[in-house]
Design an enzyme around this catalytic site. Structure first.
Site, mmCIF file in Angstrom:
data_model
loop_
_atom_site.group_PDB
_atom_site.id
_atom_site.type_symbol
_atom_site.label_atom_id
_atom_site.label_comp_id
_atom_site.label_asym_id
_atom_site.label_seq_id
_atom_site.Cartn_x
_atom_site.Cartn_y
_atom_site.Cartn_z
ATOM 1 C CG ASP A 62 18.254 -47.297 10.422
ATOM 2 O OD1 ASP A 62 19.101 -47.959 11.045
ATOM 3 O OD2 ASP A 62 17.101 -47.099 10.845
ATOM 4 C CG ASP A 68 14.360 -44.430 2.486
ATOM 5 O OD1 ASP A 68 13.212 -44.702 2.880
ATOM 6 O OD2 ASP A 68 15.270 -45.275 2.410
ATOM 7 C CD GLU A 90 13.548 -43.365 9.304
ATOM 8 O OE1 GLU A 90 14.144 -44.399 9.641
ATOM 9 O OE2 GLU A 90 12.579 -43.354 8.530
ATOM 10 C CD GLU A 91 15.168 -40.741 5.604
ATOM 11 O OE1 GLU A 91 16.404 -40.854 5.510
ATOM 12 O OE2 GLU A 91 14.414 -41.704 5.849
ATOM 13 C CG ASP A 109 9.402 -43.406 8.894
ATOM 14 O OD1 ASP A 109 10.001 -43.144 7.836
ATOM 15 O OD2 ASP A 109 9.513 -44.493 9.491
ATOM 16 C CG LEU A 111 9.056 -45.059 1.767
ATOM 17 C CD1 LEU A 111 7.554 -45.125 1.502
ATOM 18 C CD2 LEU A 111 9.811 -45.087 0.455
ATOM 19 C CG ASP A 112 7.824 -47.647 8.630
ATOM 20 O OD1 ASP A 112 8.685 -47.415 9.491
ATOM 21 O OD2 ASP A 112 7.202 -48.727 8.552
ATOM 22 C CD GLU A 272 9.723 -45.975 12.996
ATOM 23 O OE1 GLU A 272 9.925 -46.394 11.833
ATOM 24 O OE2 GLU A 272 10.454 -46.281 13.966
#
Length: 345
Positions: A62, A68, A90-91, A109, A111-112, A272
């Site tokens: 993504d 982020d 996530e990163e 996560d 920053l969703d 998530e």
């Protein structure tokens, strides 16, 4: 503070009730402290040097924005001094080991929904906390039932923290002047009878048969033989949708569909779907893929994707009932059979 209950005092009381309670409280406090800093950074945006421009590609393919990356760095830094063995973000490609002997692992996560910032729509942080097993990596691959706490923060008109802890869900709001989260709702329970659903209806042509059947029946309402007329919501922000369900009720659907990249679902299981499912279940709701309870699923890869249907237990059950009557290989069918096995019969 005029008798108001702060997150800190709430956690301190909770810490006395469970083993490793103090350590768990420290982890949650660190995430909350990072959220206060991140919320201020988001609010300032370009004034703080945040351009919203892409910063590259994250490990799952993504697009990354500079915010982020900043959010990831802030939360990792906050967790450095806490009793966390490893953090999966996530990163990042794989979990980062912090303190191997510490009792907890965190999936997050940072920053969703950062793409929503351009439109000044609420975004958030989602976190999942679970006890460390004998092997750190395999800890993240255990079913969602292994979680001991989870929650999310919404950065919107107010900064709101939703916390699933001790088998209940409480909601806190940030007092910006005091830089403290204050308890505003205790032991939240999702309304059972709110005729409201949230889904991105523009993807209808890609949905599998059971999802189309459910949404078509909602839309037909009393004209189609139903008991009520449904309202549709779609914010496009997972944290905002989740908070709305806790406050108002209803159901949220982010199903798998026929598009490339969406066939296994789109939301990530570990940071998530798992934490949101814990929040929903502890608030009296449910979360499912349509065929399986989310909390029963274990991940195979760190960034595994999954469909997510969550909200009131009744609504999630209605979606599952339609799935039960359809073999997966026929999920794309639009035959009348599916509409006849729906929620109004």
């Amino acid at each position: 503070m005029d008798g108001r209950v702060t997150l800190r005092s709430h956690l301190d009381r909770s810490a006395l009730q469970t083993p490793h309670g103090v350590a768990l409280a420290d982890v949650i406090k660190a995430i909350a402290a990072a959220a206060i800093e991140l919320g201020a950074l988001i609010a300032d945006g370009p004034l703080a040097g945040i351009t919203g421009q892409n910063g590259g590609i994250n490990p799952d393919g993504d697009l990354q924005k500079d915010i982020d990356v900043a959010a990831d760095e802030m939360i990792r830094r906050a967790l450095q001094g806490t009793p966390v063995a490893a953090v999966l973000s996530e990163e990042a490609v794989l979990p980062e080991t912090l303190r191997p002997a510490a009792p907890f692992c965190v999936a997050i996560d940072p920053l969703d929904g950062s793409a929503n910032l351009d439109n000044n729509i609420s975004v958030g942080t989602i976190f999942s906390i679970r006890p460390r097993g004998n092997d750190i990596l395999s800890t993240f691959f255990e079913p969602g039932t292994a979680q001991c706490a989870a929650g999310f923060i919404v950065y919107g008109p107010q900064t709101t923290l939703v916390l699933a802890l001790d088998a209940r869900v409480d909601i806190f709001i940030l007092d910006r002047s005091a830089r403290e989260f204050l308890l505003i709702r205790q032991a939240v329970q999702i309304a059972h009878d709110k005729p409201e659903f949230a889904i991105n209806a523009s993807n209808r042509r890609h949905w599998h048969g059971p999802v189309r059947a459910y949404i078509d029946e909602c839309l037909s309402g009393t004209d189609g033989g139903g008991e009520v007329d449904f309202n549709m919501r779609w914010i496009g922000s997972l944290v905002a949708e989740s908070l709305r369900i806790l406050v108002r009720g209803g159901v949220f659907l982010y199903p798998a569909d026929a598009r490339p990249g969406y066939r296994e679902g789109r939301l990530r299981l570990l940071y998530e779907a798992h934490p949101m499912a814990l929040v929903m279940e502890w608030a009296g709701g449910a979360a499912s893929t349509g065929r399986r309870r989310i909390l029963e699923l274990g991940a195979i890869t760190p960034h595994q994707r999954v469909p997510l249907i969550m909200g009131s237990a009744r609504d999630v059950r209605d979606v599952a009932v339609i799935h039960e009557g359809i073999e997966p290989m026929f999920d794309n069918s639009t035959a009348p059979l599916f509409a006849r096995r729906g929620l109004f019969l």
